[in-house]
Motif scaffolding. Structure first.
Motif, mmCIF file in Angstrom:
data_model
loop_
_atom_site.group_PDB
_atom_site.id
_atom_site.type_symbol
_atom_site.label_atom_id
_atom_site.label_comp_id
_atom_site.label_asym_id
_atom_site.label_seq_id
_atom_site.Cartn_x
_atom_site.Cartn_y
_atom_site.Cartn_z
ATOM 1 N N SER A 259 46.179 45.635 26.126
ATOM 2 C CA SER A 259 46.092 45.853 24.686
ATOM 3 C C SER A 259 46.055 44.528 23.919
ATOM 4 C CB SER A 259 47.289 46.688 24.234
ATOM 5 O OG SER A 259 47.349 46.749 22.836
ATOM 6 N N LEU A 260 46.857 43.569 24.350
ATOM 7 C CA LEU A 260 46.969 42.304 23.629
ATOM 8 C C LEU A 260 45.870 41.292 23.954
ATOM 9 C CD1 LEU A 260 50.826 41.794 23.917
ATOM 10 C CD2 LEU A 260 49.539 42.293 21.818
ATOM 11 N N TYR A 261 45.419 41.265 25.233
ATOM 12 C CA TYR A 261 44.588 40.140 25.671
ATOM 13 C C TYR A 261 43.235 40.506 26.275
ATOM 14 C CZ TYR A 261 49.110 37.933 25.087
ATOM 15 O OH TYR A 261 50.302 37.498 24.580
ATOM 16 N N GLN A 262 42.897 41.786 26.381
ATOM 17 C CA GLN A 262 41.655 42.153 27.068
ATOM 18 C C GLN A 262 40.404 41.594 26.402
ATOM 19 O OE1 GLN A 262 41.344 46.380 27.307
ATOM 20 N NE2 GLN A 262 41.356 46.667 25.096
ATOM 21 N N ASN A 263 40.478 41.256 25.137
ATOM 22 C CA ASN A 263 39.310 40.705 24.451
ATOM 23 C C ASN A 263 39.240 39.188 24.509
ATOM 24 O OD1 ASN A 263 38.314 43.255 23.691
ATOM 25 N ND2 ASN A 263 39.748 43.323 21.980
ATOM 26 N N GLU A 264 40.200 38.566 25.179
ATOM 27 C CA GLU A 264 40.179 37.107 25.324
ATOM 28 C C GLU A 264 39.194 36.723 26.425
ATOM 29 O OE1 GLU A 264 41.489 35.389 23.045
ATOM 30 O OE2 GLU A 264 42.693 36.997 22.191
ATOM 31 N N ARG A 265 38.693 35.517 26.315
ATOM 32 C CA ARG A 265 37.691 35.030 27.265
ATOM 33 C C ARG A 265 38.245 35.016 28.689
ATOM 34 N NH1 ARG A 265 35.775 29.398 26.201
ATOM 35 N NH2 ARG A 265 35.312 29.057 28.360
ATOM 36 N N ASP A 266 37.421 35.453 29.634
ATOM 37 C CA ASP A 266 37.727 35.453 31.071
ATOM 38 C C ASP A 266 38.962 36.280 31.421
ATOM 39 O OD1 ASP A 266 35.503 33.834 31.442
ATOM 40 O OD2 ASP A 266 36.673 31.987 31.479
ATOM 41 N N PHE A 267 39.245 37.310 30.638
ATOM 42 C CA PHE A 267 40.408 38.158 30.920
ATOM 43 C C PHE A 267 40.234 38.845 32.268
ATOM 44 C CE2 PHE A 267 42.605 42.255 30.856
ATOM 45 C CZ PHE A 267 43.903 41.844 30.588
ATOM 46 N N LEU A 268 41.277 38.760 33.082
ATOM 47 C CA LEU A 268 41.308 39.428 34.381
ATOM 48 C C LEU A 268 42.743 39.835 34.634
ATOM 49 C CD1 LEU A 268 39.877 40.139 37.100
ATOM 50 C CD2 LEU A 268 40.561 37.885 37.884
ATOM 51 N N ILE A 269 42.936 41.081 35.022
ATOM 52 C CA ILE A 269 44.281 41.556 35.323
ATOM 53 C C ILE A 269 44.265 42.204 36.697
ATOM 54 C CG2 ILE A 269 43.991 43.800 34.215
ATOM 55 C CD1 ILE A 269 46.938 43.393 33.169
ATOM 56 N N LYS A 270 45.355 41.994 37.445
ATOM 57 C CA LYS A 270 45.424 42.648 38.751
ATOM 58 C C LYS A 270 46.861 42.946 39.100
ATOM 59 C CE LYS A 270 45.504 38.910 42.128
ATOM 60 N NZ LYS A 270 44.829 38.352 43.285
ATOM 61 N N ARG A 271 47.001 43.971 39.917
ATOM 62 C CA ARG A 271 48.295 44.340 40.491
ATOM 63 C C ARG A 271 48.218 44.043 41.969
ATOM 64 N NH1 ARG A 271 50.741 49.524 37.466
ATOM 65 N NH2 ARG A 271 52.451 49.052 38.867
ATOM 66 N N THR A 272 49.288 43.494 42.472
ATOM 67 C CA THR A 272 49.328 43.163 43.889
ATOM 68 C C THR A 272 50.780 43.129 44.345
ATOM 69 O OG1 THR A 272 48.462 41.619 45.547
ATOM 70 C CG2 THR A 272 49.339 40.651 43.528
ATOM 71 N N LYS A 273 50.973 42.843 45.611
ATOM 72 C CA LYS A 273 52.312 42.642 46.160
ATOM 73 C C LYS A 273 52.414 41.204 46.617
ATOM 74 C CE LYS A 273 54.141 46.965 47.650
ATOM 75 N NZ LYS A 273 55.099 47.572 48.503
ATOM 76 N N ILE A 274 53.520 40.579 46.267
ATOM 77 C CA ILE A 274 53.806 39.230 46.721
ATOM 78 C C ILE A 274 55.210 39.242 47.311
ATOM 79 C CG2 ILE A 274 54.124 36.820 46.040
ATOM 80 C CD1 ILE A 274 52.055 37.265 43.841
ATOM 81 N N ARG A 275 55.313 38.852 48.575
ATOM 82 C CA ARG A 275 56.588 38.873 49.289
ATOM 83 C C ARG A 275 57.292 40.223 49.124
ATOM 84 N NH1 ARG A 275 55.620 34.013 47.715
ATOM 85 N NH2 ARG A 275 56.564 34.143 45.685
ATOM 86 N N GLY A 276 56.504 41.302 49.248
ATOM 87 C CA GLY A 276 57.044 42.652 49.218
ATOM 88 C C GLY A 276 57.349 43.216 47.840
ATOM 89 N N LYS A 277 57.088 42.451 46.786
ATOM 90 C CA LYS A 277 57.370 42.924 45.421
ATOM 91 C C LYS A 277 56.069 43.193 44.675
ATOM 92 C CE LYS A 277 61.897 41.084 44.519
ATOM 93 N NZ LYS A 277 62.618 42.268 44.153
#
Length: 147
Positions: free
Chosen positions: A41-59
């Protein structure tokens, strides 16, 4: 976003940023779905916006990258207190190392200018072997730099 305990981490707060360094904002998040929606909502219109969900060290984590105001941002959230997150612990360890060995500042920046990431640069300069992200924390604990 204030409720997430946002904290600037990485190279800028400790003075080892180089041209192209990003602003790393780490946050304590317990509702990743809500956080992801808020970031969009806040940043999707900013340049090169990329969002991802992942796991890092089990979190589970949510990470967003974008350009804003001439800076590259990385906003990172996970369900852990900021001072327990690796990014914060790395920064604290690196800061203590720079206090102990001030000559490292320019040496680290020179390696970063060559494209080497921060933690591997410290490990290279201090002859620390292994995974630099794990080894730097182990080294910091062993040296009494962090608890």
């Amino acid at each position: 976003m204030k409720c997430y305990n946002p904290t600037l981490s990485g190279t800028m707060p400790i003075g080892i940023n180089v041209t192209g360094s990003d602003l790393d904002i780490i946050m304590e998040i317990y509702d990743l779905n809500c956080f992801e929606k808020e970031l969009c909502s806040l940043y999707q219109n900013e340049r090169d916006f990329l969002i991802k969900r992942t796991k890092i060290r089990g979190k589970n984590v949510v990470k967003a990258n974008f350009l804003y105001g001439g800076f590259e941002f990385e906003v990172f959230g996970q369900d852990e207190a900021v001072d327990k997150q690796y990014a914060y612990i790395h920064m604290k360890t690196e800061h203590e190392l720079l206090q102990r060995y001030p000559q490292l500042t320019e040496q680290v920046k020179s390696l970063k200018d060559l494209g080497i990431k921060t933690e591997p640069a410290f490990c290279q300069l201090l002859n620390i072997e292994g995974d630099p992200y794990e080894a730097l924390i182990y080294y910091g604990k062993k040296q009494g730099l962090i608890l």
